[in-house]
Design a protein around this motif. Sequence first.
Motif, PDB file in Angstrom:
ATOM      1  N   LEU A 198       0.823  -1.206   0.000  1.00 38.91           N
ATOM      2  CA  LEU A 198       0.000   0.000   0.000  1.00 38.91           C
ATOM      3  C   LEU A 198       0.857   1.256   0.000  1.00 38.91           C
ATOM      4  N   LYS A 199       2.157   1.089  -0.146  1.00 39.66           N
ATOM      5  CA  LYS A 199       3.145   2.183  -0.217  1.00 39.66           C
ATOM      6  C   LYS A 199       3.231   2.956   1.079  1.00 39.66           C
ATOM      7  N   ASN A 200       2.819   2.340   2.142  1.00 43.93           N
ATOM      8  CA  ASN A 200       2.929   3.019   3.432  1.00 43.93           C
ATOM      9  C   ASN A 200       4.238   2.578   4.069  1.00 43.93           C
ATOM     10  N   LEU A 201       5.312   3.203   3.611  1.00 46.92           N
ATOM     11  CA  LEU A 201       6.629   2.717   4.009  1.00 46.92           C
ATOM     12  C   LEU A 201       6.894   3.002   5.482  1.00 46.92           C
ATOM     13  N   GLU A 202       6.403   4.165   5.944  1.00 48.88           N
ATOM     14  CA  GLU A 202       6.641   4.503   7.342  1.00 48.88           C
ATOM     15  C   GLU A 202       6.009   3.447   8.253  1.00 48.88           C
ATOM     16  N   GLY A 203       4.742   3.185   7.934  1.00 48.18           N
ATOM     17  CA  GLY A 203       4.014   2.189   8.732  1.00 48.18           C
ATOM     18  C   GLY A 203       4.703   0.831   8.662  1.00 48.18           C
ATOM     19  N   ALA A 204       5.120   0.483   7.481  1.00 47.05           N
ATOM     20  CA  ALA A 204       5.784  -0.799   7.294  1.00 47.05           C
ATOM     21  C   ALA A 204       7.030  -0.879   8.156  1.00 47.05           C
ATOM     22  N   LEU A 205       7.788   0.244   8.155  1.00 44.13           N
ATOM     23  CA  LEU A 205       9.034   0.263   8.920  1.00 44.13           C
ATOM     24  C   LEU A 205       8.759   0.093  10.405  1.00 44.13           C
ATOM     25  N   GLN A 206       7.701   0.791  10.826  1.00 51.70           N
ATOM     26  CA  GLN A 206       7.325   0.664  12.240  1.00 51.70           C
ATOM     27  C   GLN A 206       7.017  -0.795  12.583  1.00 51.70           C
ATOM     28  N   ILE A 207       6.187  -1.379  11.729  1.00 52.33           N
ATOM     29  CA  ILE A 207       5.772  -2.762  12.014  1.00 52.33           C
ATOM     30  C   ILE A 207       6.982  -3.684  11.999  1.00 52.33           C
ATOM     31  N   VAL A 208       7.863  -3.472  11.022  1.00 58.65           N
ATOM     32  CA  VAL A 208       9.041  -4.335  10.932  1.00 58.65           C
ATOM     33  C   VAL A 208       9.860  -4.237  12.212  1.00 58.65           C
ATOM     34  N   ASN A 209      10.059  -2.995  12.663  1.00 58.07           N
ATOM     35  CA  ASN A 209      10.870  -2.832  13.872  1.00 58.07           C
ATOM     36  C   ASN A 209      10.222  -3.528  15.054  1.00 58.07           C
ATOM     37  N   LEU A 210       8.884  -3.351  15.143  1.00 59.19           N
ATOM     38  CA  LEU A 210       8.175  -4.019  16.229  1.00 59.19           C
ATOM     39  C   LEU A 210       8.350  -5.536  16.129  1.00 59.19           C
TER      40      LEU A 210
ATOM     41  N   TRP B  77      14.186  -9.082   8.305  1.00 60.97           N
ATOM     42  CA  TRP B  77      15.396  -8.298   8.050  1.00 60.97           C
ATOM     43  C   TRP B  77      15.450  -7.879   6.590  1.00 60.97           C
ATOM     44  N   MET B  78      15.135  -8.829   5.739  1.00 60.82           N
ATOM     45  CA  MET B  78      15.139  -8.528   4.312  1.00 60.82           C
ATOM     46  C   MET B  78      14.207  -7.381   4.003  1.00 60.82           C
ATOM     47  N   MET B  79      12.998  -7.474   4.590  1.00 60.09           N
ATOM     48  CA  MET B  79      12.012  -6.455   4.270  1.00 60.09           C
ATOM     49  C   MET B  79      12.444  -5.104   4.789  1.00 60.09           C
ATOM     50  N   LYS B  80      13.075  -5.164   5.950  1.00 55.35           N
ATOM     51  CA  LYS B  80      13.547  -3.898   6.498  1.00 55.35           C
ATOM     52  C   LYS B  80      14.536  -3.263   5.526  1.00 55.35           C
ATOM     53  N   GLY B  81      15.444  -4.067   5.087  1.00 57.00           N
ATOM     54  CA  GLY B  81      16.435  -3.551   4.149  1.00 57.00           C
ATOM     55  C   GLY B  81      15.791  -3.064   2.879  1.00 57.00           C
TER      56      GLY B  81
END
Lengths: 143, 913
Positions: B664-676, B688-692
């Motif tokens: 959905l191109k919500n990169l900020e949200g994605a990053l947050q979720i990944v970190n969580l 890790w891959m997705m984060k990168g």
Amino acid sequence: MGSVFLPHLRTGWHVDQAILSEEERLVVIRFGRDHDEQCMLMDELLYRIADRVKNFAVIYVCDNQEVPDFNKMYELYDPCTIMFFFRNKHMMCDFGTGNNNKLNWVLDDKQELIDIIEAIYKAAKKGRGLAISPKDYSTKYRY
Amino acid sequence: MFATPRRDFLNEQAPENYVAGLGRGATGFTTRSDIGPAREGPSEDAIKEALAKRAEALQNGNASDDDDEERFRDNENDEGLFASGAYDEEDEEADKIYSEVDERMDSRRKARREAREKREQEEFDSKNPKVSKQFADLTRALSTVTDEQWASIPEVGDLTGKNRRDRKMMQSERRFYAVPDSVLTSGRGQTTYENSVNPEDGTASTVDGTITDFRQISQAKDKMLGMRLDQAGTDSVIGSTNIDPKGYLTSLSSSSTSTGVDAANLSKHRELLLSVVKADPKHANGWIAIAKLEEQNNKMSSARKFIQQGCENCPKNEDVWLESMRLNDTNHAKVIASKAVQHLPKSVNIWMEAMRLESETANKKRVIRKALENIPQSVTLWKEAVNLEENPNDAKILLSRATSLIPLSVELWIALAKLETADNARKVLNKARQAVRTSHEVWVEAAKLEEKEGNIKKVEMVISRGISELQRRGGMLDREGWILEAEKCEQDGSVATCQAIIHTTLGFGLDGEDQESIWLDDGARSLRKGCFETARAIYAYALQHLPNVIAFWNEAITLEKAHGTSDSLFSLLEKAVESCPGTKELWLRYAEERLAASDVNGARSVLERAFDHNPNDEDIWLAAVDIEVRNNEYEKARILLSQARAGAPTERVWVKSVVLERQLKNLEGALQIVNLALQDFPKSAKLWMMKGQIYESEDRIPQAREAYISGTKVCPKSIPLWLLLSHLEESTIVKCRSVLERAALANPKNPQLWLQRIRVEIRAKNINQAKALIAIALQECPTSGAIWAESVALEPRTQRKPRLIDALKKCDNDSIVIAAIAKLFWSERKPDKAKSWFEKAIKADSDNGDHWAYLYKLLQTHGTKDELDHLVQKFLVANPKHGDVWPRVFKDVNNFQKSKPELLEMAAKAVTL
């Protein structure tokens, strides 16, 4: 008009004597009619070289109509035939024409004729019956 | 003068009669035979002429000193003088006179001459006396010697040594020498009978000098046997044979079917068979065999003759008559048939054959009626008779007669029932049942009848009654038999009967333990035969008894999906989830089917119900999310996911959440979720891959690198992570190499890593380095098709094909190598071959999306629209997930919500030759 100056052999006996009497030199006999065109050309040539080859060859002419004895024996059917003998032996020469027995066409170069006579003389002196012509005439006279 | 000869012959006269060339012995020559005659030396004419001239000269008295012939003639021998003359009377008279003169001369002074001759002889003798005469005086004294004196004459000693020489001679003659073995053996060979044993390889055993050749003995035995067999073939004409005719006939009948029997064999067979029939003329098979042999030899007349003899000799044999009918033409056959029937009135086969000979139906009927008169018990004849009747009523009459005569024939009963009306049929079947109590066919037929009449309820009843009856009376089929019956019923269109049979009989004689597997087998077998109703009935029965077995539900659902209506499918699924509410597979399947029928709400409700039964199951959560995403309800999906994260915090749920945010191109949200997520699952390579990747897509390279590196530290075995890192570092080749080397250190013998290393070098144009790497890689992973394909691409064009063939052998037909071959053909402008090889590659590995993409690309330029559509269809079925280019395309977040064919087209654009 060279035939005028060349010695003529009038009979078969003369021909035989000419062949027999020569011990050291090649005997060159031209058979043919003096007034024949080819013979005239050939005689001219023979006359002009006669002096140059005199040390190892002697040249005669013979009218084969006047002396018909050798016509069958030597197959003298051409207008002009030159044959070579050495110490009563008929000398043959490989001209490349297929007929090693005689020279039956007209040469136009003196040196060529001298070379042929010299080659046959050398072969004869070495005791051979067949000489190799210095030049191959097969391309010129095709049978 | 130029020439100076020694003798001046030129000025001399030539001698008369000189032959030119003769004086010097000249010889001519022949250059060519067509120029002139070959002559040696001076011509004959010339010589003759010369001789004539000379003779003339002689007459003139010139010279005659060379008369050689006269001079050297033998004077004594003058016979040649008149030898040429004829011997006439005068000559004879002259000879006579001469002989008389000789006689007279001889008689004169005869006495005196003889006396003189005698005297001269004596004189000669006295001068040269004979040896015996010389010793005459000495021998004369011997006449006085007496016998005693003779006997007492002493023997002379062996003065000359003659005796000794004689003795030596005698001794030398008596001396013997041992003859060499070679002479003996050759002598033996000359006289003995050559018996084809090769002494070279004969197994001879030598014991005490004697040689026993067992092989020779056994071969001799074989030879004897063969000779005796040959004799049996020829000698038996006399009448006595020692061969078992039956055994020989069977072997002959098996061999004589082949037409290519050579002439010698045929004549041998014929003689043998002749002897057989002569020895035992009552043996019918012999006659048949010889007739067949003749027929094979195309000697029809003699075949007929033999078979006729056979008929005469064995009139009670049915086969002979049949053979005879077969060999003759129709008219003759009829006559033969009538004869045959006279001899064998009870033979059904002959009657049938006779009936077949008739061409008209009426005649046939007549024949068959006659036959029935003779053999009223033959079912075949009755059947034939019924078949011949066109009128159903006549047939009915015939059949009722037949059933009364042969009450045990179920076929006839059934045939009759089929002809009758329903009520009558029932009666007929009842009668049949009473007549044949052990026949299941009658029961099944009755059930079918009820079904045809529309009494579905009765069907079940009939079958169950029938089965209990059969169990009581015997004649009960086993389970498989009943299933076969059911399948037959299905093929006849009697579905209810089929179901009833299955229902009543499926559980027959089974233990509780085997039931499941046996029923599964039964269903699968019926499905394979194409009997879907039977299979359905089997599954229905099985599910009724074992409703908790998922396998049955799955099978039944697949069957319904393939061969049933959507309603029946849904009802079955409903039943399934009701009976197994705890099985999420069934729920998911149900939802999927709902969704496939584009019933989104239905699917949602299904999943809701699923949640009720399986709370917090991640699969169901994810399925629900999937449904929402597919219907573009992203907010709902997000909410669902957050619920799921709270309820079932598994790694997959987290990953799914991140993926959704990214899509959905919500990169900020994605990053947050990944970190969580990484707090909970620090070991998840995917996270890790997705984060990168998120950082990469935001162009925050250092962060991305950090993410990847920390990922590789935690999960050193994750190849994709290493690959992503290497991609990131590819701008600086040295770093990239070191990354890949580290990866290789952590994961030795990994073809993917090797491939990446090779490709990095190729992209950096270090071809030599790449080649070296390929060599090492092929040593480490010799079966990796991808590395082989890469190595082939680096070869010069001429060496690619042999290298590929090599690769194909080494990698055991790896699909990537096959695709590489296809690509080679494509580059050589052979699209047909390329297509077939791509198809092979797809067949070898249909999960590799790259092959599909390549084939799609090929067909775009060289194929038809139909082929493309066909390919897309197959592609959708195969649904590939792997490959080199394909995952990149279909996992790209930019390609979110694109259909599969679109993706395929994109992939086809992305792939390069």
